[in-house]
Scaffold this active site. Structure first.
Site, PDB file in Angstrom:
ATOM      1  N   SER A 124       0.701  -1.319  -0.029  1.00 26.31           N
ATOM      2  CA  SER A 124      -0.085   0.062   0.002  1.00 26.31           C
ATOM      3  C   SER A 124       0.812   1.170   0.180  1.00 26.31           C
ATOM      4  O   SER A 124       1.941   1.173   0.579  1.00 26.31           O
ATOM      5  CB  SER A 124      -0.943   0.111   1.093  1.00 26.31           C
ATOM      6  N   TYR A 149      -2.122  -1.691  10.734  1.00 24.57           N
ATOM      7  CA  TYR A 149      -2.407  -2.172   9.384  1.00 24.57           C
ATOM      8  C   TYR A 149      -1.183  -1.777   8.409  1.00 24.57           C
ATOM      9  O   TYR A 149      -0.645  -2.661   7.655  1.00 24.57           O
ATOM     10  CB  TYR A 149      -3.631  -1.560   8.869  1.00 24.57           C
ATOM     11  N   LYS A 153       2.012  -4.065   6.444  1.00 24.46           N
ATOM     12  CA  LYS A 153       2.203  -4.050   5.263  1.00 24.46           C
ATOM     13  C   LYS A 153       3.765  -3.691   4.786  1.00 24.46           C
ATOM     14  O   LYS A 153       4.522  -4.437   4.257  1.00 24.46           O
ATOM     15  CB  LYS A 153       1.663  -2.862   4.353  1.00 24.46           C
TER      16      LYS A 153
END
Ligand code: UDP
Length: 339
Positions: A124, A149, A153
């Protein structure tokens, strides 16, 4: 030979499965249905005329994953399976680290033991944080993400780079900007659980009357209209980039490949521009109110996509209005299913 697609019934996963099948790949989906629905499998079959193999289980269950690798000649993996709600990740950090990283490590153990290469990872643009300069290239310095989150990643990327180097394997880290829209058939799209966090699903639910008003999180940013700017990429274009990235890995004569690509449309749009584009594209009004800023939001992010264009022979060309028309078609399909 088959491609394993984890999270293949999810939003980006299902669109990618369709593109893989259209390009002649045999697809094996593993998806635990935690954030997806079984009818998506039927819809994939309706769109492509082919039924992919499907295994509904949680990828933390290594013994079940081993059985899938025993049953199929897997030659690569596109790993979409992950928890992705930024807010939730702050409240449940251990669950996020477990779900997103155990899953990855389980697949890599199978790859390592069986000598399989070709791994594509959904990363991302959150790994860049608020970048100093626009557009964001793959060489823009990374910042430690604020959310758990985002950290999963960034950690996933590190794990894969070490994996590729140590075992001479091929990996591709795809850094998505803001995926939007749905399949032109109206049979695949985003299925938010509960109140949507992302802009476009919230716009859809407002337009259809599920939500009273869109809350625009701040109009006092340092941008032309005061609302934040993001790079919205059409999900089908994004799905096609995965097929190109996989082909590139498979065709490479190098033993070790570590590819990193920014995947966006390469242009920024403000929140108000998205709302107006939706209204124009679909001739539907979206009531909204301006609210205080949302914590953790950055002002501006859009991608430099020249590397992906050059090396993947790929380009996202679908206009914003067009993507928003498909999103609306999908929303209406969902409405017709619930009636
Ligand atoms: N946004 C908004 N209202 C919403 C959801 C999002 O104003 O209900 C704004 C948000 O502040 C951001 C942009 O829309 O500027 C994109 O937000 P999203 O959560 O979709 O993506 P991300 O923040 O991860 O880029």
């Amino acid at each position: 030979m088959a491609v394993l697609v984890t999270g293949g019934l999810g939003y980006i996963g299902s669109h990618t499965v369709v593109e893989l099948i259209n390009n002649g790949y045999e697809v094996v989906i593993v998806d635990d249905l935690s954030n997806s629905e079984r009818f998506i499998l039927k819809n994939i079959e309706e769109i492509t005329g082919k039924k992919p193999f499907f295994y509904p289980f949680d990828l933390r269950r290594r013994e079940l994953l081993t059985q899938v690798f025993d049953a199929h000649q897997i030659e690569g993996c596109i790993n979409f399976a992950a928890s992705k709600a930024v807010g939730e990740s702050q409240i449940k950090p251990v669950d996020y680290y477990e779900n997103n990283l155990f899953t990855l490590i389980n697949i890599l153990q199978e790859f390592k033991e069986r000598g399989i290469s070709n791994f594509i990872f959904s990363s991302s643009c959150t790994v860049y944080g608020q970048a100093e300069k626009m557009p964001i290239t793959e060489n823009t310095p990374l910042k430690l993400p604020e959310s758990v989150y985002g950290k999963t990643k960034q950690m996933g990327e590190e794990i894969l780079i070490d994996f590729a180097k140590a075992y001479q394997r091929k990996i591709s880290l795809l850094r998505y900007f803001n995926p939007i829209g749905a399949h032109p058939s109206g049979k695949l799209g985003e299925l938010p659980i509960g109140v949507p966090n992302n802009l476009v699903p919230y716009v859809m639910q407002t337009a259809v009357g599920i939500r009273e008003k869109l809350n625009i999180w701040g109009d006092d940013y340092d941008t032309a209209d005061g609302t934040p700017i993001r790079d919205y990429i059409y999900v089908v274009d994004l799905a096609k980039a995965h097929v190109s990235a996989l082909k590139k890995l498979m065709e490479s004569n190098e033993q070790t490949v570590i590819d990193i690509f920014n995947l966006g449309a390469g242009k920024g749009s403000s929140v108000l521009e998205v709302v107006k584009a939706f209204e124009t594209a679909n001739d539907v009004k979206v009531p909204y109110q301006i609210c205080p800023r949302r914590e953790g939001d950055i002002t501006i992010a859009y991608a430099d996509v020249t590397k992906a264009e050059r090396e993947l022979h790929w380009k996202s060309e679908t206009p914003l209005e067009e993507s928003l028309r498909t999103a609306w078609k999908w929303q209406q399909y969902l409405e017709s299913k619930t009636v």
